[in-house]
Scaffold this motif. Structure first.
Motif, mmCIF file in Angstrom:
data_model
loop_
_atom_site.group_PDB
_atom_site.id
_atom_site.type_symbol
_atom_site.label_atom_id
_atom_site.label_comp_id
_atom_site.label_asym_id
_atom_site.label_seq_id
_atom_site.Cartn_x
_atom_site.Cartn_y
_atom_site.Cartn_z
ATOM 1 N N LYS A 24 -4.901 5.873 -11.062
ATOM 2 C CA LYS A 24 -4.646 7.137 -10.363
ATOM 3 C C LYS A 24 -5.918 7.926 -10.597
ATOM 4 N N GLU A 25 -6.717 8.055 -9.551
ATOM 5 C CA GLU A 25 -8.066 8.607 -9.702
ATOM 6 C C GLU A 25 -8.802 7.749 -10.718
ATOM 7 N N THR A 58 -4.465 4.863 -6.519
ATOM 8 C CA THR A 58 -5.600 4.898 -5.599
ATOM 9 C C THR A 58 -6.387 3.584 -5.591
ATOM 10 N N LYS A 59 -6.227 2.811 -6.682
ATOM 11 C CA LYS A 59 -6.975 1.556 -6.788
ATOM 12 C C LYS A 59 -6.227 0.635 -7.737
ATOM 13 N N VAL A 64 0.841 -1.205 0.000
ATOM 14 C CA VAL A 64 0.000 0.000 0.000
ATOM 15 C C VAL A 64 0.877 1.256 0.000
ATOM 16 N N ASP A 116 -9.233 -0.994 -3.149
ATOM 17 C CA ASP A 116 -9.282 0.446 -2.957
ATOM 18 C C ASP A 116 -8.218 0.798 -1.919
ATOM 19 N N LEU A 117 -7.184 1.488 -2.355
ATOM 20 C CA LEU A 117 -6.057 1.791 -1.468
ATOM 21 C C LEU A 117 -6.351 2.944 -0.510
ATOM 22 N N ASP A 118 -7.357 3.763 -0.824
ATOM 23 C CA ASP A 118 -7.730 4.834 0.094
ATOM 24 C C ASP A 118 -8.566 4.283 1.247
ATOM 25 N N GLU A 119 -9.504 3.387 0.921
ATOM 26 C CA GLU A 119 -10.396 2.809 1.930
ATOM 27 C C GLU A 119 -9.817 1.537 2.571
ATOM 28 N N LYS A 173 0.817 3.920 -3.023
ATOM 29 C CA LYS A 173 0.348 5.281 -2.724
ATOM 30 C C LYS A 173 1.452 6.307 -2.992
#
Length: 122
Positions: A43-44, A21-22, A12, A90-93, A16
């Motif tokens: 990326k987005e 982001t995913k 992760v 999902d790397l943000d969540e 990141k």
């Protein structure tokens, strides 16, 4: 990269740091074997290959290897008629989901009967 096993925490952070982001991990199999075929990096909403993001081929392989255990407890996607699917991470969540598709042979049985005497030649 080193031979040390990659952890999710390291993966992760690595991704990141490159703005990812995913990821979507595509896999398929049949006939008693299967493999992860590709990882798509986001990326987005933009899609990239690993080389576009300064991700080494070795790291791409290590990320694939990190994902294989996720497939151990899903429906049998590599035996017989096999299956295919996508692991979305999902790397943000810090959340994942697996859309696993199983192929199966469909069989329809029809029964026909009669009397042998009806088959007499004239």
């Amino acid at each position: 990269m080193s031979d040390k096993k990659l952890t999710w925490q390291e993966a992760v952070l690595y991704l990141k740091d490159r703005g990812v982001t995913k990821i979507e991990v595509e896999y398929a199999g049949s006939g008693d074997s299967g493999s992860i075929d590709n990882i798509v990096y986001y990326k987005e909403k933009d899609i990239f290959g690993y080389s576009d993001l300064d991700i080494t081929h070795d790291m791409d392989d290590r990320l694939q290897n990190l994902c294989y255990p996720m497939l151990d407890n899903v429906e049998d996607w590599y035996n017989n008629d096999g299956g295919y699917g996508v692991i979305t991470i999902d790397l943000d969540e810090l959340h994942y989901d697996i859309a696993n598709n199983i192929r199966y042979m469909h069989v329809e049985t029809y029964v026909h009967e009669g009397k042998l005497e009806d088959l007499r030649e004239e």
